[in-house]
Structures are given as structure tokens and as C-alpha cells.
Design a protein around this motif. Structure first.
Motif, PDB file in Angstrom:
ATOM      1  N   PHE A  43      51.621  31.021  49.138  1.00  0.00           N
ATOM      2  CA  PHE A  43      50.341  31.129  48.436  1.00  0.00           C
ATOM      3  C   PHE A  43      49.959  32.596  48.241  1.00  0.00           C
ATOM      4  O   PHE A  43      49.607  33.023  47.133  1.00  0.00           O
ATOM      5  N   ALA A  44      50.034  33.372  49.314  1.00  0.00           N
ATOM      6  CA  ALA A  44      49.674  34.787  49.228  1.00  0.00           C
ATOM      7  C   ALA A  44      50.616  35.539  48.300  1.00  0.00           C
ATOM      8  O   ALA A  44      50.193  36.458  47.582  1.00  0.00           O
ATOM      9  N   GLY A  45      51.872  35.139  48.284  1.00  0.00           N
ATOM     10  CA  GLY A  45      52.833  35.806  47.410  1.00  0.00           C
ATOM     11  C   GLY A  45      52.676  35.434  45.949  1.00  0.00           C
ATOM     12  O   GLY A  45      53.149  36.158  45.066  1.00  0.00           O
ATOM     13  N   GLY A  46      52.019  34.324  45.681  1.00  0.00           N
ATOM     14  CA  GLY A  46      51.883  33.842  44.312  1.00  0.00           C
ATOM     15  C   GLY A  46      50.571  34.197  43.648  1.00  0.00           C
ATOM     16  O   GLY A  46      50.356  33.877  42.474  1.00  0.00           O
ATOM     17  N   ARG A  66      35.234  37.583  37.943  1.00  0.00           N
ATOM     18  CA  ARG A  66      36.528  36.908  37.732  1.00  0.00           C
ATOM     19  C   ARG A  66      36.674  35.676  38.622  1.00  0.00           C
ATOM     20  O   ARG A  66      37.754  35.108  38.731  1.00  0.00           O
ATOM     21  N   SER A  67      35.596  35.267  39.252  1.00  0.00           N
ATOM     22  CA  SER A  67      35.700  34.217  40.273  1.00  0.00           C
ATOM     23  C   SER A  67      36.179  32.883  39.701  1.00  0.00           C
ATOM     24  O   SER A  67      37.044  32.228  40.302  1.00  0.00           O
ATOM     25  N   ASP A  68      35.645  32.453  38.560  1.00  0.00           N
ATOM     26  CA  ASP A  68      36.047  31.156  38.006  1.00  0.00           C
ATOM     27  C   ASP A  68      37.517  31.159  37.617  1.00  0.00           C
ATOM     28  O   ASP A  68      38.252  30.212  37.901  1.00  0.00           O
ATOM     29  N   GLU A  69      37.945  32.214  36.966  1.00  0.00           N
ATOM     30  CA  GLU A  69      39.338  32.329  36.528  1.00  0.00           C
ATOM     31  C   GLU A  69      40.301  32.302  37.714  1.00  0.00           C
ATOM     32  O   GLU A  69      41.271  31.540  37.736  1.00  0.00           O
ATOM     33  N   VAL A  70      40.036  33.123  38.730  1.00  0.00           N
ATOM     34  CA  VAL A  70      40.932  33.218  39.879  1.00  0.00           C
ATOM     35  C   VAL A  70      40.857  31.956  40.728  1.00  0.00           C
ATOM     36  O   VAL A  70      41.887  31.467  41.224  1.00  0.00           O
ATOM     37  N   ALA A  71      39.656  31.396  40.894  1.00  0.00           N
ATOM     38  CA  ALA A  71      39.517  30.193  41.713  1.00  0.00           C
ATOM     39  C   ALA A  71      40.323  29.046  41.126  1.00  0.00           C
ATOM     40  O   ALA A  71      40.972  28.295  41.861  1.00  0.00           O
ATOM     41  N   ARG A  72      40.297  28.890  39.813  1.00  0.00           N
ATOM     42  CA  ARG A  72      41.051  27.821  39.166  1.00  0.00           C
ATOM     43  C   ARG A  72      42.538  27.933  39.492  1.00  0.00           C
ATOM     44  O   ARG A  72      43.201  26.947  39.831  1.00  0.00           O
ATOM     45  N   THR A  73      43.064  29.151  39.430  1.00  0.00           N
ATOM     46  CA  THR A  73      44.471  29.373  39.770  1.00  0.00           C
ATOM     47  C   THR A  73      44.712  29.144  41.247  1.00  0.00           C
ATOM     48  O   THR A  73      45.720  28.535  41.648  1.00  0.00           O
ATOM     49  N   ALA A  74      43.778  29.603  42.075  1.00  0.00           N
ATOM     50  CA  ALA A  74      43.937  29.480  43.526  1.00  0.00           C
ATOM     51  C   ALA A  74      43.956  28.030  43.966  1.00  0.00           C
ATOM     52  O   ALA A  74      44.772  27.635  44.814  1.00  0.00           O
ATOM     53  N   PHE A  75      43.073  27.197  43.413  1.00  0.00           N
ATOM     54  CA  PHE A  75      43.028  25.794  43.803  1.00  0.00           C
ATOM     55  C   PHE A  75      44.342  25.092  43.472  1.00  0.00           C
ATOM     56  O   PHE A  75      44.869  24.312  44.272  1.00  0.00           O
ATOM     57  N   ALA A  76      44.867  25.357  42.287  1.00  0.00           N
ATOM     58  CA  ALA A  76      46.124  24.719  41.880  1.00  0.00           C
ATOM     59  C   ALA A  76      47.292  25.212  42.727  1.00  0.00           C
ATOM     60  O   ALA A  76      48.156  24.426  43.140  1.00  0.00           O
ATOM     61  N   LEU A  77      47.325  26.510  43.006  1.00  0.00           N
ATOM     62  CA  LEU A  77      48.416  27.068  43.800  1.00  0.00           C
ATOM     63  C   LEU A  77      48.349  26.582  45.239  1.00  0.00           C
ATOM     64  O   LEU A  77      49.385  26.275  45.848  1.00  0.00           O
TER      65      LEU A  77
END
Length: 202
Positions: A43-46, A66-77
Motif C-alpha cells: 500500500f505504501a509503495g503504491g 487534494r483529499s477527495d482525489e487521494v482518498a478515492r485512490t487510497a480506499f481502492a488500493l
């Protein structure tokens, strides 16, 4: 001010209250509540905004812009890596399961969250956060149908749209539990929620 997420592995779904306890313990440097998991490093590497704070958990830190953009990616990853993800700003936990019956179903909220294939516990928890700051929630199966809710005096306005038939139905729901049951039914492909309420065509 930053937006923060914490990710770690849980063998079973947990409540958002339990997630808050774990998040607080990890913030104090106490990792006894979690166990090392290979998904943490993955996760940290991605995700550039994530850091493996220990072999057992990772922390995402990003500016609010940038919270919404990054959170969306973070939840999926996090899901792909076998991790739960806790959002302390919204007090919501994203578990791995159980999920709904529709592939690529999305959860949209009035405070900017968009989640693909949300777990059912998250959907119910989101409905409990409806407010002026989060004025709607919707489950959407694009091109087919959606179920959307907004608070109104005395309860909630619930809308169901059947897209192929161009049919939009509305009803009033008074209690949170009944609302949560309707969303769970919808997410699992059980449309008996349509029989439990008095609808009118919009």
C-alpha cells in the motif's frame, strides 16, 4: 491542515468505533492492536502520499485541496492490498466485505466521497452521517438505476431511479433503520424495499 487516513489489516469487518480506537492507539505509537501484514508495504509503495509507519500500518497524509482525489485512490488500493482504511475526519471505516451484488456500484456522498464497490457496513454508516455538511448519499449502478437520499423535515426523502424505463420514484422515510435496510436491500439486489414504502412518481 491535512487530511489523514490510516490503513491496516483486519481478519474480519470491524465497526467504526473499533476503528477509531485502533487509529487512536496507533497515533500514540501503540501497535499492539494490529499485526504486521505484507499489504502495508504494498500500500505504501503504491501511493506517494502513504507511509508505512510500522510493518502493521500505513498513514496517508495529504492537503485538504487534494483529499477527495487521494482518498478515492487510497480506499481502492487499501482494498486491493487486503487492508481496512479508517477516515477519522468522517469517522468512517472501509472494510473489505461484505459488498453488494452489483459490480462497479458506486457510493456518492454530499461531502465529496466516491467509493466503488463499498462494503455494506460503510453504506449504513454513511447514512447515519447525513447532515447539512453531508446533504445526500446515493448508490449508483450507472446506466441501470440508483437509490438516493436527502434529509428533510421529519425524516428523509428517498428516490429510486430506473434508468432504462426513465422512471423516478420518491417517498418519505421516517427512521434511520428503515433507511439503512432499504439501502442494504438495494445494494444486494433485493428490490422488496420498493414494496415497503408508498412511492409517487416524480
Amino acid at each position: 491542515m491535512n487530511f489523514v487516513l490510516t490503513a491496516w489489516h483486519e481478519p474480519e469487518p470491524i465497526t467504526r468505533e473499533r476503528a477509531r480506537e485502533v487509529h487512536a492507539a496507533l497515533g500514540r505509537g501503540d501497535t499492539t492492536a494490529v499485526r504486521p501484514h505484507p499489504g502495508v508495504a504494498a500500500f505504501a509503495g503504491g501511493l506517494a502520499e502513504a507511509e508505512a509507519a510500522s510493518p502493521a500500518h500505513a498513514v496517508v497524509t495529504v492537503g485538504l485541496d487534494r483529499s477527495d482525489e487521494v482518498a478515492r485512490t487510497a480506499f481502492a488500493l487499501a482494498r486491493a492490498c487486503g487492508l481496512v482504511c479508517y477516515d477519522p475526519q468522517r469517522h468512517l471505516v472501509h472494510n473489505l466485505a461484505p459488498t453488494g451484488s452489483f459490480r462497479e456500484m458506486q457510493l456518492h456522498t454530499g461531502d465529496g466521497m466516491v467509493i466503488t464497490d463499498p462494503d455494506l457496513g460503510l453504506v449504513s454508516d454513511v447514512l447515519a452521517t447525513l447532515s447539512a455538511q453531508n446533504p445526500f448519499a446515493a448508490l449508483v449502478v450507472f446506466g441501470r438505476h440508483f437509490l438516493q437520499v436527502s434529509p428533510e423535515p421529519g425524516g428523509y426523502e428517498l428516490e429510486f431511479k430506473d434508468s432504462p424505463r426513465d422512471l423516478l420514484l420518491r417517498t418519505h422515510v421516517t427512521g434511520l433503520k428503515a433507511l439503512q435496510e432499504s439501502f442494504t436491500d438495494y445494494a444486494t439486489g433485493d428490490h422488496t424495499f420498493l414494496e415497503r414504502h408508498d412511492w409517487h412518481q416524480a
